[in-house]
Design a protein around this motif. Structure first.
Motif, short mmCIF file in Angstrom:
data_model
loop_
_atom_site.label_atom_id
_atom_site.label_comp_id
_atom_site.label_asym_id
_atom_site.label_seq_id
_atom_site.Cartn_x
_atom_site.Cartn_y
_atom_site.Cartn_z
N VAL A 140 -10.16 5.06 -42.55
CA VAL A 140 -11.02 5.88 -41.68
C VAL A 140 -11.44 7.13 -42.45
O VAL A 140 -10.61 7.90 -42.92
N TYR A 141 -12.72 7.35 -42.56
CA TYR A 141 -13.25 8.50 -43.29
C TYR A 141 -13.48 9.70 -42.38
O TYR A 141 -13.10 10.82 -42.70
N GLU A 142 -14.08 9.47 -41.22
CA GLU A 142 -14.30 10.52 -40.22
C GLU A 142 -13.98 9.94 -38.85
O GLU A 142 -14.19 8.76 -38.61
N SER A 143 -13.49 10.77 -37.94
CA SER A 143 -13.22 10.32 -36.57
C SER A 143 -13.42 11.47 -35.59
O SER A 143 -13.25 12.63 -35.95
N LYS A 144 -13.79 11.11 -34.38
CA LYS A 144 -14.02 12.10 -33.35
C LYS A 144 -13.63 11.52 -32.00
O LYS A 144 -14.14 10.48 -31.58
N VAL A 145 -12.68 12.19 -31.30
CA VAL A 145 -12.31 11.80 -29.94
C VAL A 145 -13.33 12.42 -29.01
O VAL A 145 -13.58 13.63 -29.04
N LEU A 146 -13.94 11.61 -28.18
CA LEU A 146 -15.02 12.07 -27.32
C LEU A 146 -14.51 12.70 -26.03
O LEU A 146 -13.56 12.20 -25.41
N SER A 147 -15.15 13.79 -25.64
CA SER A 147 -14.86 14.42 -24.35
C SER A 147 -15.47 13.57 -23.25
O SER A 147 -16.28 12.67 -23.50
N SER A 149 -17.71 14.37 -21.05
CA SER A 149 -19.17 14.51 -20.97
C SER A 149 -19.86 13.71 -22.07
O SER A 149 -20.94 13.13 -21.84
N ARG A 150 -19.25 13.66 -23.26
CA ARG A 150 -19.84 12.89 -24.35
C ARG A 150 -19.72 11.39 -24.07
O ARG A 150 -20.60 10.61 -24.43
N ILE A 151 -18.63 10.98 -23.42
CA ILE A 151 -18.47 9.57 -23.05
C ILE A 151 -19.55 9.16 -22.06
O ILE A 151 -20.13 8.07 -22.16
N ARG A 152 -19.86 10.04 -21.13
CA ARG A 152 -20.92 9.77 -20.16
C ARG A 152 -22.25 9.53 -20.87
O ARG A 152 -22.98 8.58 -20.55
N ASP A 153 -22.57 10.40 -21.84
CA ASP A 153 -23.82 10.25 -22.60
C ASP A 153 -23.84 8.93 -23.38
O ASP A 153 -24.86 8.23 -23.42
N LEU A 154 -22.70 8.61 -23.99
CA LEU A 154 -22.61 7.38 -24.78
C LEU A 154 -22.78 6.15 -23.90
O LEU A 154 -23.56 5.23 -24.24
N TYR A 155 -22.11 6.10 -22.78
CA TYR A 155 -22.20 4.95 -21.88
C TYR A 155 -23.63 4.77 -21.38
O TYR A 155 -24.13 3.64 -21.25
N ASP A 156 -24.29 5.89 -21.08
CA ASP A 156 -25.67 5.82 -20.59
C ASP A 156 -26.56 5.15 -21.61
O ASP A 156 -27.39 4.28 -21.27
N THR A 157 -26.42 5.52 -22.89
CA THR A 157 -27.24 4.92 -23.94
C THR A 157 -26.88 3.45 -24.14
O THR A 157 -27.77 2.59 -24.27
N LEU A 158 -25.60 3.13 -24.18
CA LEU A 158 -25.17 1.76 -24.43
C LEU A 158 -25.64 0.79 -23.36
O LEU A 158 -26.04 -0.34 -23.66
N ILE A 159 -25.60 1.21 -22.11
CA ILE A 159 -25.85 0.30 -21.00
C ILE A 159 -27.28 0.37 -20.46
O ILE A 159 -27.90 -0.65 -20.16
N ASN A 160 -27.83 1.56 -20.36
CA ASN A 160 -29.10 1.72 -19.65
C ASN A 160 -30.35 1.58 -20.51
O ASN A 160 -31.44 1.39 -19.98
N PHE A 161 -30.21 1.67 -21.84
CA PHE A 161 -31.38 1.50 -22.70
C PHE A 161 -31.46 0.06 -23.19
O PHE A 161 -30.53 -0.47 -23.78
N ASN A 162 -32.62 -0.57 -22.93
CA ASN A 162 -32.82 -1.97 -23.28
C ASN A 162 -34.31 -2.20 -23.54
O ASN A 162 -35.14 -1.31 -23.35
N TYR A 163 -34.64 -3.41 -23.97
CA TYR A 163 -36.04 -3.79 -24.04
C TYR A 163 -36.62 -3.84 -22.62
O TYR A 163 -35.92 -4.16 -21.67
N ALA A 164 -37.91 -3.52 -22.52
CA ALA A 164 -38.61 -3.75 -21.27
C ALA A 164 -38.49 -5.24 -20.94
O ALA A 164 -38.45 -6.08 -21.85
N LYS A 230 -24.24 11.56 -35.35
CA LYS A 230 -24.51 12.74 -36.17
C LYS A 230 -24.20 14.03 -35.41
O LYS A 230 -23.57 14.94 -35.95
N ARG A 231 -24.65 14.11 -34.16
CA ARG A 231 -24.41 15.31 -33.36
C ARG A 231 -22.94 15.49 -33.04
O ARG A 231 -22.49 16.61 -32.74
N SER A 232 -22.18 14.40 -33.11
CA SER A 232 -20.73 14.48 -32.86
C SER A 232 -19.95 14.79 -34.13
O SER A 232 -18.72 14.87 -34.09
#
Length: 248
Positions: A140-147, A149-164, A230-232
């Motif tokens: 492991v070179y870099e790691s970040k435990v998500l808060s 609020s950051r988990i909420r943002d991540l889940y939103d991108t993973l699940i809610n963004f898709n092809y039309a 990157k922002r994390s």
């Protein structure tokens, strides 16, 4: 009368040519009225150079009509893909947490990883450094435990963004696969319940277990996730150019 017949023949020829040439291959023509009395900054240098046209013909003071291929920029494949990639769903955080693996997840970390010297020497392909169900700190070179609020943002991108809907599944595949980043999901017992590997350069990912469903991965979604890393604070694989020296 003879001149009129010639002009009519030319007009009929042009109309026929218009219908013969495929519309996709024919350049779009636009009409430009160029006034030599206007400031030269108002039109392109290729039309006027030191008072002469590019053909060397002396310009007079009369406006002229010039037909030129449209200068409107055609959309790139990535821009077209981004148009198709939308926030097609609006599931809430609580609704997302009802799905696997989010329903068993107590902690989420994001990482970057490099190959060890031994793996480089033996030309072992890149892979997330998990041994016996645990992350190997040596890989492991870099790691970040998500808060939360950051988990909420991540889940939103993973699940809610898709092809039309009409473009669903319309994704090009490549042979490239050099993963450097991952999202790792842990349960309350610090056991890894799932992970997602990413090769942002290749725009590909891999999930484990296969029952982990994250919807479509279009270019915009990869860009959003890369920016999230990157922002994390995760730079390797997202901002740094990967060269062999980075792995020494």
């Amino acid at each position: 009368m003879k001149i009129l017949k010639i002009l009519l023949s030319i007009a009929l020829f042009l109309v026929g040519l218009y219908h013969i040439v495929p519309k996709s291959s024919a350049p779009k023509l636009e009409m430009h009225v160029i006034d030599p009395l206007e400031s030269r900054a108002d039109f392109k240098q290729e039309f006027v150079d030191n008072g002469k046209s590019t053909s060397g013909v002396k310009l007079d003071n009369h406006p002229r009509i010039v037909w030129a291929a449209s200068s409107k920029k055609e959309k790139t494949n990535k821009e077209i893909d981004n148009d198709r990639c939308i926030k097609s769903r609006n599931l809430s955080y609580d609704n997302i947490k009802e799905q696997f693996p989010f329903n068993t997840t107590a902690k989420v970390i994001i990482i970057s990883f490099k190959r060890t010297k031994e793996e480089i020497t033996k030309e072992i392909p890149r892979a997330i450094p998990i041994t016996y169900g645990k992350l190997d700190p040596a890989g492991v070179y870099e790691s970040k435990v998500l808060s939360d609020s950051r988990i909420r943002d991540l889940y939103d991108t993973l699940i809610n963004f898709n092809y039309a809907p009409k473009f669903s599944g319309d994704r090009k595949m490549t042979l490239c696969w050099e993963p450097r980043n991952a999202i790792v999901f842990y349960d309350r017992n610090e056991t890894i319940v799932g992970y997602v590997e990413f090769c942002f350069q290749c725009r590909k990912h891999s999930v484990m277990p296969e029952s982990l469903k994250l919807g479509d991965f279009c270019d915009k979604k990869y860009d959003l996730l890369k920016d999230f890393f990157k922002r994390s604070g995760i730079q390797y694989g997202t901002a740094k150019i990967d060269v062999m020296a980075d792995e020494d």
